[in-house]
Write a protein that holds these residues in place. Sequence first.
Motif, PDB file in Angstrom:
ATOM      1  N   MET A   1       0.826  -1.203   0.000  1.00 12.51           N
ATOM      2  CA  MET A   1       0.000   0.000   0.000  1.00 12.51           C
ATOM      3  C   MET A   1       0.869   1.267   0.000  1.00 12.51           C
ATOM      4  O   MET A   1       0.613   2.205  -0.759  1.00 12.51           O
ATOM      5  CB  MET A   1      -0.916  -0.026   1.239  1.00 12.51           C
ATOM      6  N   LEU A   2       1.899   1.288   0.845  1.00  6.14           N
ATOM      7  CA  LEU A   2       2.772   2.449   0.905  1.00  6.14           C
ATOM      8  C   LEU A   2       3.590   2.600  -0.373  1.00  6.14           C
ATOM      9  O   LEU A   2       3.804   3.718  -0.860  1.00  6.14           O
ATOM     10  CB  LEU A   2       3.696   2.351   2.119  1.00  6.14           C
ATOM     11  N   ALA A   3       3.993   1.473  -0.967  1.00  3.90           N
ATOM     12  CA  ALA A   3       4.719   1.535  -2.237  1.00  3.90           C
ATOM     13  C   ALA A   3       3.833   2.144  -3.322  1.00  3.90           C
ATOM     14  O   ALA A   3       4.289   2.942  -4.150  1.00  3.90           O
ATOM     15  CB  ALA A   3       5.182   0.140  -2.646  1.00  3.90           C
ATOM     16  N   PHE A   4       2.553   1.781  -3.323  1.00  2.00           N
ATOM     17  CA  PHE A   4       1.619   2.372  -4.281  1.00  2.00           C
ATOM     18  C   PHE A   4       1.498   3.872  -4.041  1.00  2.00           C
ATOM     19  O   PHE A   4       1.534   4.677  -4.986  1.00  2.00           O
ATOM     20  CB  PHE A   4       0.247   1.696  -4.157  1.00  2.00           C
ATOM     21  N   PHE A   5       1.364   4.274  -2.790  1.00  2.31           N
ATOM     22  CA  PHE A   5       1.195   5.678  -2.457  1.00  2.31           C
ATOM     23  C   PHE A   5       2.399   6.501  -2.920  1.00  2.31           C
ATOM     24  O   PHE A   5       2.254   7.562  -3.542  1.00  2.31           O
ATOM     25  CB  PHE A   5       1.001   5.813  -0.948  1.00  2.31           C
ATOM     26  N   GLU A   6       3.591   6.001  -2.657  1.00  3.79           N
ATOM     27  CA  GLU A   6       4.808   6.727  -3.054  1.00  3.79           C
ATOM     28  C   GLU A   6       4.971   6.724  -4.570  1.00  3.79           C
ATOM     29  O   GLU A   6       5.429   7.705  -5.154  1.00  3.79           O
ATOM     30  CB  GLU A   6       6.027   6.116  -2.364  1.00  3.79           C
ATOM     31  N   HIS A   7       4.568   5.619  -5.213  1.00  4.01           N
ATOM     32  CA  HIS A   7       4.614   5.555  -6.675  1.00  4.01           C
ATOM     33  C   HIS A   7       3.686   6.606  -7.287  1.00  4.01           C
ATOM     34  O   HIS A   7       4.045   7.281  -8.262  1.00  4.01           O
ATOM     35  CB  HIS A   7       4.223   4.161  -7.152  1.00  4.01           C
ATOM     36  N   VAL A   8       2.498   6.758  -6.714  1.00  2.00           N
ATOM     37  CA  VAL A   8       1.528   7.714  -7.226  1.00  2.00           C
ATOM     38  C   VAL A   8       2.062   9.138  -7.085  1.00  2.00           C
ATOM     39  O   VAL A   8       1.910   9.967  -7.989  1.00  2.00           O
ATOM     40  CB  VAL A   8       0.181   7.557  -6.491  1.00  2.00           C
ATOM     41  N   ILE A   9       2.695   9.433  -5.956  1.00  2.00           N
ATOM     42  CA  ILE A   9       3.266  10.773  -5.765  1.00  2.00           C
ATOM     43  C   ILE A   9       4.331  11.044  -6.831  1.00  2.00           C
ATOM     44  O   ILE A   9       4.384  12.127  -7.423  1.00  2.00           O
ATOM     45  CB  ILE A   9       3.863  10.911  -4.351  1.00  2.00           C
ATOM     46  N   ALA A  10       5.190  10.032  -7.088  1.00  2.00           N
ATOM     47  CA  ALA A  10       6.239  10.205  -8.087  1.00  2.00           C
ATOM     48  C   ALA A  10       5.658  10.367  -9.485  1.00  2.00           C
ATOM     49  O   ALA A  10       6.171  11.137 -10.307  1.00  2.00           O
ATOM     50  CB  ALA A  10       7.190   9.011  -8.037  1.00  2.00           C
ATOM     51  N   GLU A  11       4.558   9.643  -9.766  1.00  2.00           N
ATOM     52  CA  GLU A  11       4.010   9.651 -11.119  1.00  2.00           C
ATOM     53  C   GLU A  11       3.064  10.825 -11.353  1.00  2.00           C
ATOM     54  O   GLU A  11       3.072  11.447 -12.425  1.00  2.00           O
ATOM     55  CB  GLU A  11       3.278   8.337 -11.386  1.00  2.00           C
ATOM     56  N   LYS A  12       2.238  11.150 -10.375  1.00  2.00           N
ATOM     57  CA  LYS A  12       1.215  12.179 -10.547  1.00  2.00           C
ATOM     58  C   LYS A  12       1.619  13.526  -9.950  1.00  2.00           C
ATOM     59  O   LYS A  12       1.036  14.549 -10.302  1.00  2.00           O
ATOM     60  CB  LYS A  12      -0.108  11.730  -9.898  1.00  2.00           C
ATOM     61  N   GLY A  13       2.572  13.490  -9.033  1.00  2.00           N
ATOM     62  CA  GLY A  13       2.980  14.712  -8.367  1.00  2.00           C
ATOM     63  C   GLY A  13       2.283  14.885  -7.033  1.00  2.00           C
ATOM     64  O   GLY A  13       1.120  14.501  -6.863  1.00  2.00           O
ATOM     65  N   GLY A  14       3.012  15.467  -6.080  1.00  2.00           N
ATOM     66  CA  GLY A  14       2.477  15.630  -4.735  1.00  2.00           C
ATOM     67  C   GLY A  14       1.221  16.467  -4.692  1.00  2.00           C
ATOM     68  O   GLY A  14       0.288  16.177  -3.931  1.00  2.00           O
ATOM     69  N   SER A  15       1.134  17.503  -5.516  1.00  2.00           N
ATOM     70  CA  SER A  15      -0.035  18.389  -5.494  1.00  2.00           C
ATOM     71  C   SER A  15      -1.302  17.655  -5.916  1.00  2.00           C
ATOM     72  O   SER A  15      -2.376  17.834  -5.322  1.00  2.00           O
ATOM     73  CB  SER A  15       0.202  19.595  -6.414  1.00  2.00           C
ATOM     74  N   ALA A  16      -1.182  16.817  -6.961  1.00  2.00           N
ATOM     75  CA  ALA A  16      -2.354  16.068  -7.439  1.00  2.00           C
ATOM     76  C   ALA A  16      -2.821  15.066  -6.389  1.00  2.00           C
ATOM     77  O   ALA A  16      -4.031  14.901  -6.162  1.00  2.00           O
ATOM     78  CB  ALA A  16      -2.019  15.353  -8.744  1.00  2.00           C
ATOM     79  N   VAL A  17      -1.865  14.394  -5.752  1.00  2.00           N
ATOM     80  CA  VAL A  17      -2.226  13.408  -4.730  1.00  2.00           C
ATOM     81  C   VAL A  17      -2.837  14.109  -3.523  1.00  2.00           C
ATOM     82  O   VAL A  17      -3.833  13.644  -2.937  1.00  2.00           O
ATOM     83  CB  VAL A  17      -0.991  12.580  -4.307  1.00  2.00           C
ATOM     84  N   GLU A  18      -2.251  15.260  -3.145  1.00  2.00           N
ATOM     85  CA  GLU A  18      -2.793  16.000  -2.007  1.00  2.00           C
ATOM     86  C   GLU A  18      -4.218  16.459  -2.283  1.00  2.00           C
ATOM     87  O   GLU A  18      -5.100  16.335  -1.430  1.00  2.00           O
ATOM     88  CB  GLU A  18      -1.911  17.205  -1.701  1.00  2.00           C
ATOM     89  N   GLU A  19      -4.466  16.968  -3.474  1.00  2.00           N
ATOM     90  CA  GLU A  19      -5.810  17.425  -3.816  1.00  2.00           C
ATOM     91  C   GLU A  19      -6.809  16.274  -3.778  1.00  2.00           C
ATOM     92  O   GLU A  19      -7.916  16.398  -3.239  1.00  2.00           O
ATOM     93  CB  GLU A  19      -5.809  18.061  -5.205  1.00  2.00           C
ATOM     94  N   ALA A  20      -6.416  15.122  -4.344  1.00  2.00           N
ATOM     95  CA  ALA A  20      -7.305  13.960  -4.342  1.00  2.00           C
ATOM     96  C   ALA A  20      -7.567  13.474  -2.920  1.00  2.00           C
ATOM     97  O   ALA A  20      -8.706  13.138  -2.557  1.00  2.00           O
ATOM     98  CB  ALA A  20      -6.688  12.846  -5.181  1.00  2.00           C
ATOM     99  N   ALA A  21      -6.504  13.428  -2.099  1.00  2.00           N
ATOM    100  CA  ALA A  21      -6.658  12.956  -0.725  1.00  2.00           C
ATOM    101  C   ALA A  21      -7.558  13.883   0.078  1.00  2.00           C
ATOM    102  O   ALA A  21      -8.400  13.428   0.861  1.00  2.00           O
ATOM    103  CB  ALA A  21      -5.290  12.825  -0.063  1.00  2.00           C
ATOM    104  N   ARG A  22      -7.400  15.177  -0.104  1.00  2.00           N
ATOM    105  CA  ARG A  22      -8.252  16.133   0.609  1.00  2.00           C
ATOM    106  C   ARG A  22      -9.727  15.919   0.261  1.00  2.00           C
ATOM    107  O   ARG A  22     -10.598  15.948   1.126  1.00  2.00           O
ATOM    108  CB  ARG A  22      -7.846  17.562   0.272  1.00  2.00           C
TER     109      ARG A  22
END
Length: 487
Positions: free
Chosen positions: A164-185
């Motif tokens: 799960m954490l590997a997926f999360f870090e992969h998504v940040i690397a691929e989509k960017g921290g801002s996109a992941v933060e917006e989706a998570a919010r």
Amino acid sequence: MAEMTGFLGSETLAFIDLETTGGNAIHDRITEIGIRFWRDGEKVGEWQTLLNPEQRISPFIEQLTGINNAMVADAPRFSEIADALLEQLDGAIFVAHNARFDYGFIKAEFRRLGRLFTAKVLCTVKLSRRLYPEHRRHNMDALIARHQLPAVERHRAMGDVSAMLAFFEHVIAEKGGSAVEEAARKLLKHASVPPNLSPDILSTLPECAGVYRFYGENDVLLYVGKSTNILQRVASHFSGDHGSHKAMKISQSLQRVEWTETAGELGALLLELKQIKTLAPLYNRRSRPAKKLVSIQLAENASGYLQAQLVRELEPHRLGDYFGLFRNKSEAERALKGIAAKNDLCNQMLGLEPVREGPCFQRTLGRCKGACEGREDVVRYNLRMQIAFHNLRLKTWPWAGPVALIEHNSVRQKIDILVIYNWVHVATLHDESELAELSLRGQSVAFDLDSYKLVVKALTGPEKHRWRVIELPTPSAPDILMPHSFT
């Protein structure tokens, strides 16, 4: 990984996975907890323990997880680690794959201890759906294969946490921290919506009376419900913590929600019953129709005593001659036994024993006054029978023909015209002009116990005066087909 900013840089995320003895949070228990803590792009700790579930682990679960009964025999019970777990999770966001499952189990364990557990919840299934909407499957095996994540020991807590954490870090690397933060919010704002539904589903639901329908994969109808406020009722389904196995199964399977607005509560109740009985949703059980209802009729025997007879062929225009509606013979006989015991009536006269010479069983116990032997006065016994059965007498239809009940919602400018005949809901119209064109010819409607209770309460109960009732022409025999066998 680069330094995180905003949400991802300030919050501690607790990636958590559980192994359990099964999928029912009410009956099954946790066997293993694994947590890895992450903040500002770095792992900042972990916590792991096996648990004694205080119940046997099945061979299937042993094979699936690799956790057997010997491994947990000396492990702590949940009650022994509850305080430590609370300390670990304090202030952290609870992150899990299909988070409602893990969160529901944790809450259930604390509930057994008489304690409350709450947390902000982020589901990585929903995160994957939001960031990769082009893909259909978002289970962990699919994510590992699709994103080429490192192999882990699946179905062990820390192995699944690592994935799960590997997926999360992969998504940040691929989509960017801002996109992941917006989706998570956004997901944290909609944390109560099941993973397969759009996060915006609640914004589309109306705040009015009506019936809602839950559909699963392959458009299987899962559940039909009603409410005076569809939005609030559906939201309450989503915000629950799997208080029952059925709720958990519905949440995990739910793919689509449909609804039908009604003008008021009675229309919603009748539509709900109709759809449950005709569409047979998977998880509605209580209101499914009986194969054939049973009632009780009282008739004098050759000696003039009233005898109870079970009947299955009821005449709709003679409902006042019948007592009680039961879903089967056994239910009717249980009611008769209760009446006999409470009123000192004769078992033979109630059909609970075959008629024969000599006393009934109640008589031998001193609980029958002798009707079976002709020793009780006929008039007195019949009066006691009528009093005993009085509250079970069915309501005779008080009108010559059908009636239309008008239910109106002035706020939404919606009207329902409920056509009722012999306590049966025949049709629903939406404009009074349609009444003139209404034909009951060829209509075949089954008498139904649940709708009978609803309509009787509406038309004879405390709120009967709020209805505007329009009497309709009495149909001739061929115009409406009312079955003699009630279902």
